[in-house]
Design an enzyme around this catalytic site. Structure first.
Site, mmCIF file in Angstrom:
data_model
loop_
_atom_site.group_PDB
_atom_site.id
_atom_site.type_symbol
_atom_site.label_atom_id
_atom_site.label_comp_id
_atom_site.label_asym_id
_atom_site.label_seq_id
_atom_site.Cartn_x
_atom_site.Cartn_y
_atom_site.Cartn_z
ATOM 1 N N GLU A 38 -2.556 3.720 -9.128
ATOM 2 C CA GLU A 38 -1.711 4.925 -9.102
ATOM 3 C C GLU A 38 -2.358 6.026 -9.949
ATOM 4 O OE1 GLU A 38 2.486 4.124 -9.588
ATOM 5 O OE2 GLU A 38 3.015 6.227 -9.359
ATOM 6 N N LYS B 95 8.041 10.073 -0.794
ATOM 7 C CA LYS B 95 9.472 10.290 -1.035
ATOM 8 C C LYS B 95 10.011 11.351 -0.072
ATOM 9 C CE LYS B 95 9.783 8.931 -5.868
ATOM 10 N NZ LYS B 95 9.742 9.407 -7.239
ATOM 11 N N HIS C 2 -8.711 -22.137 -5.288
ATOM 12 C CA HIS C 2 -8.311 -22.811 -4.047
ATOM 13 C C HIS C 2 -7.758 -21.799 -3.055
ATOM 14 C CE1 HIS C 2 -8.751 -26.830 -5.852
ATOM 15 N NE2 HIS C 2 -8.566 -26.117 -6.955
HETATM 16 O O1 PA5 Z 1 3.825 5.412 -12.946
HETATM 17 C C1 PA5 Z 1 4.649 6.153 -12.421
HETATM 18 O O2 PA5 Z 1 4.793 7.331 -12.746
HETATM 19 C C2 PA5 Z 1 5.563 5.624 -11.352
HETATM 20 O O3 PA5 Z 1 5.209 4.342 -10.944
HETATM 21 C C3 PA5 Z 1 7.002 5.629 -11.851
HETATM 22 O O4 PA5 Z 1 7.094 4.792 -12.953
HETATM 23 C C4 PA5 Z 1 7.970 5.174 -10.760
HETATM 24 O O5 PA5 Z 1 7.852 6.007 -9.639
HETATM 25 C C5 PA5 Z 1 9.398 5.184 -11.265
HETATM 26 O O6 PA5 Z 1 9.712 6.457 -11.727
HETATM 27 P P1 PA5 Z 1 10.943 6.710 -12.655
HETATM 28 O O7 PA5 Z 1 10.709 6.005 -13.933
HETATM 29 O O8 PA5 Z 1 11.000 8.187 -12.811
HETATM 30 O O9 PA5 Z 1 12.152 6.169 -11.963
#
Ligand code: PA5
Length: 533
Positions: free
Chosen positions: A321, A452, A350
């Site tokens: 990410e 989203k 394995h």
């Molecule tokens: O690393 C990130 O920014 C994302 O994975 C968020 O943690 C995830 O989208 C959840 O977001 P939030 O904490 O705003 O609900």
């Protein structure tokens, strides 16, 4: 690489901190001194950027945010927030805070996703193991059982609801933005279930979120048990050393201070400017050289400890990410990234290890060993169970090196909070540094926003189709015919997906004014039958 060469290289490329028993060995990677030398100007520039991060400059330009997880964790244990969380966990453990029916709270459900879930899941499994929730209260010393909800999946929710008693449970909703739909859905589901059972949800609900977020406003307006603030400058996937990781850990009695000490110890080491003796920089340099700065090689994470089985999942998010980006910092299209996968050794031997040995040479593997055993189990004369695990690790590492596959090895003394903190901080800085090497913003996630938005249009079509189904009357036909009859502009395949869900859930879900079923027709495909109620 033959074993003599490897021994020579280890003298130079194995970094050890003997005070804590941690080592990282990159001798098994395919690089020469010249490769490192050629990159030294780039490494020096990246180091300057790392200094800018820690001095509080805006290093997440898209979101106009500072990046403070490296610095905040050093001072966090001295804050009133830290003390509040420790006190809250203690009040729950000792029964000072009770549920709305007067019963003690025994279960905490951690409701969050991505960066708001993966760190808490990792530390819970690493420190408490997979069977914590099955231990009697005495063995847990009164600390809570910990469950997780990290999706918007009815299977996950139903399984959890079957396992916990509502009046002995608290829901901890963790969302930095406070608007993440998956987390919101689980909160709504819980709220409504509590209400149906005449239980006061507010007495069973807490939040961790940014001040001013939707969740912050809602939870305060509803008088939830506690609302803990999360700093704007701490990103989701780098929030494990903040309140996000702290609250779930404290509820299970995990020593979070020691975890932070481990992270800070690694931070101190990895502030070293010379990349040859800085473990995070050396790690990032290996990723860069192996993948030619374009992520051409996959990162395979194989911890030789079942307690670290979630590490690859955690690192998959942290790395992918952060580094998987379309544009660089100048707006140039670069499609950067690094694939991460893995599970646990020796089990993996394995499974996918067969391909690593004999198949595509498109990876480098990182083995992480935990030296201290949990118990001593003799298997044969002078040989214990864990000698085998160590033997399998070395055997596999040698076999891979013998076939010119690339290997990084790390070892920690034992599985505890401090050492987990070390590992997390090591990778956090390696990711940030690598991002500088390839000139991208590691701290935003535009791809997540894009998905989203795309999902929103499907939800809106789902609503439109229901309105249409209520008004078109008796109907039999395909999704395409239905769209035409209702005058809806949408892809037939998208409508098909929605109608299929409606039809397959007709026994569970009540639609207002109509019933829907479907049957397969060899010529037309799925034919939907709408019955007006
Ligand atoms: O690393 C990130 O920014 C994302 O994975 C968020 O943690 C995830 O989208 C959840 O977001 P939030 O904490 O705003 O609900």
């Amino acid at each position: 690489m033959n074993s003599k060469m490897l021994e020579e290289r280890k003298k130079k490329y194995c970094l050890t901190d003997g005070t804590i028993g941690f080592s990282i060995d990159v001798a098994g990677m395919d690089f020469k001194d010249e490769d490192l030398n050629a990159l030294s100007a780039k490494f020096a520039d990246a180091h300057k950027e790392m200094i800018r991060i820690e001095s509080g400059e805006i290093k997440n330009p898209d979101e106009n945010r500072k990046v403070t997880h490296f610095t905040d964790r050093a001072v966090y244990p001295g804050t009133s927030l830290f003390a509040d969380i420790q006190n809250f966990a203690e009040e729950l453990r000792t029964g000072l805070i009770k549920g709305c029916t007067g019963k003690a709270i025994e279960n905490a459900v951690i409701n969050g996703i991505g960066g708001s879930a993966l760190g808490p899941q990792l530390i819970q499994n690493a420190i408490r193991g997979p069977y914590w929730n099955e231990l009697p209260a005495k063995k847990r010393k009164g600390f809570l059982r910990i469950y997780f909800l990290d999706n918007t999946d009815t299977a996950e929710l139903k399984d959890l609801l079957d396992a916990v008693e509502l009046d002995k449970t608290i829901l901890i909703s963790i969302s930095k933005s406070g608007g993440t739909q998956e987390t919101k859905n689980n909160m709504i589901a819980f709220r409504d279930i509590y209400s149906k059972n005449n239980l006061d949800f507010a007495k069973h609900s807490c939040a961790v979120t940014m001040i001013g977020s939707e969740l912050d406003k809602y939870s305060k307006a509803e008088n939830w048990l506690r609302v803990f603030p999360l700093a704007d400058s701490i990103g989701g996937r780098t929030s494990e050393t903040s309140v996000v990781g702290h609250l779930p850990a404290a509820l299970a009695g995990i020593d979070f201070k020691s975890f932070l000490q481990g992270a800070c110890h690694m931070d101190a080491w990895t502030r070293e400017p010379d990349f040859r003796i800085n473990p995070s920089y050396l790690l990032a340099a290996m990723w860069f050289i192996a993948g030619k700065g374009k992520g051409d090689k996959n990162m395979v994470i194989v911890p030789y400890s079942d307690r670290l089985i979630l590490l690859s999942r955690y690192l998959q998010q942290l790395v992918m990410e952060s580094l998987g980006k379309e544009k660089d910092l100048d707006g140039k299209t670069v499609h950067q990234g690094l694939n991460v996968f893995g599970n646990k050794g020796g089990t993996d031997a394995h499974a996918f290890i067969q391909q690593l040995n004999d198949g595509r040479n498109d990876f480098f593997v990182t083995f992480i060993e935990v030296l201290k055993d949990f118990i001593n189990i003799p298997i044969e004369e002078n040989i214990s169970m864990s000698d085998y695990l160590h033997g399998f690790l070395c055997g596999l590492s040698n076999a891979l090196l013998g076939k010119d596959r690339e290997v990084i090895r790390m070892s920690v003394r034992e599985m505890n909070e401090f050492n987990l903190g070390l590992l997390i901080a090591l990778y956090e800085r390696a990711v940030a540094y690598y991002a500088e090497l390839v000139h991208i913003n590691a701290f935003h996630q535009p791809g997540v926003q894009a998905y989203k938005l795309a999902s929103k249009s499907i939800i809106s079509l789902t609503k439109d189709i229901q309105v249409a189904l209520r008004s078109i009357g008796q109907f039999s036909g395909t999704a395409k015919e239905l769209l035409a009859k209702a005058g809806l502009k949408a892809q037939a395949s998208e409508a098909e997906g929605i109608l299929a869900k409606f039809a397959e859930n007709s026994s569970l879900r009540k639609f207002n004014g109509f019933k829907i079923t479907r049957e397969w027709n060899d010529e037309k495909g799925w034919v939907y039958e709408i019955t007006v109620l």
